[in-house]
Design an enzyme around this catalytic site. Sequence first.
Site, short mmCIF file in Angstrom:
data_model
loop_
_atom_site.label_atom_id
_atom_site.label_comp_id
_atom_site.label_asym_id
_atom_site.label_seq_id
_atom_site.Cartn_x
_atom_site.Cartn_y
_atom_site.Cartn_z
CD GLU A 13 -2.77 -1.22 2.59
OE1 GLU A 13 -2.64 -0.31 3.10
OE2 GLU A 13 -3.64 -2.17 2.26
CD GLU A 53 -4.83 -7.92 1.78
OE1 GLU A 53 -5.73 -7.36 2.40
OE2 GLU A 53 -3.52 -7.51 1.90
#
EC number: 3.2.1.8
Length: 342
Positions: free
Chosen positions: A144, A252
């Site tokens: 991220e 995810e």
Amino acid sequence: MRCLIVCENLEMLNLSLAKTYKDYFKIGAAVTAKDLEGVHRDILLKHFNSLTPENAMKFENIHPEEQRYNFEEVARIKEFAIKNDMKLRGHTFVWHNQTPGWVFLDKNGEEASKELVIERLREHIKTLCERYKDVVYAWDVVNEAVEDKTEKLLRESNWRKIIGDDYIKIAFEIAREYAGDAKLFYNDYNNEMPYKLEKTYKVLKELLERGTPIDGIGIQAHWNIWDKNLVSNLKKAIEVYASLGLEIHITELDISVFEFEDKRTDLFEPTPEMLELQAKVYEDVFAVFREYKDVITSVTLWGISDRHTWKDNFPVKGRKDWPLLFDVNGKPKEALYRILRF
């Protein structure tokens, strides 16, 4: 007709996700040590061949103090994986969240130097890579890092503040020294959305042109049942990332029954409409995954059943969500049958 559907679903109860997709990609689940027993253990043994420690490998959990590591939970997950012929995805070395403050401070409590932070990162990566090299097939090296709230390319973080923009390149180079045959991934959310796809492409292209040893990109895939553009955005993103020569992991995956902006708290169970929409979205995205099996080599669900999901209480405190393939009792949902039936 109802009898045919019921009989077909009963027959599918005998099918395994991992075995059904053995010629396509690994099927993974994010786990805690508690998942290695009871109904979740049974589901893991039947349906999955890849595990991601949900939180146990994150910096603050596995390395909370400079001279102290906490290997206990990962040890249990590793033992379970090896015993049952599974592999691990390592998650994650460098992230702006869940990194303990000591990493960025010197012995006087002042901001640490660039050299000291890099030295600490090297020791951390080396320790984990060497400890888990026999079972980890891929590492999320950086997580991220791309900014999605402003026009800037990179997110502000302590890593970037102290090391500079090269912190991503440095992290991958260190990981490559110690990770053996494991593949190295950059992982992020919303990176199939056009606004973030463009930024992520620019960041990765520049890094690759400078020789950064990135093997693949992780598409987190925290989606919901209401996004009408999901399939088209996903296909475009896969093609863009594949054009860089990158392997793709879905890292995810969960499909919320709520839009992110939806603040409702009145539901105590999903409606039949929600479950049908969810099943259709799972069916559609798995069709895309199969279509691009040449570049997608792993698909991981972020959890096992709706009994435990990070989407509970997020983004709305006190609200339950039901984003996974098995219900709160560990029973298969229609979504599971849809992705087994192709």
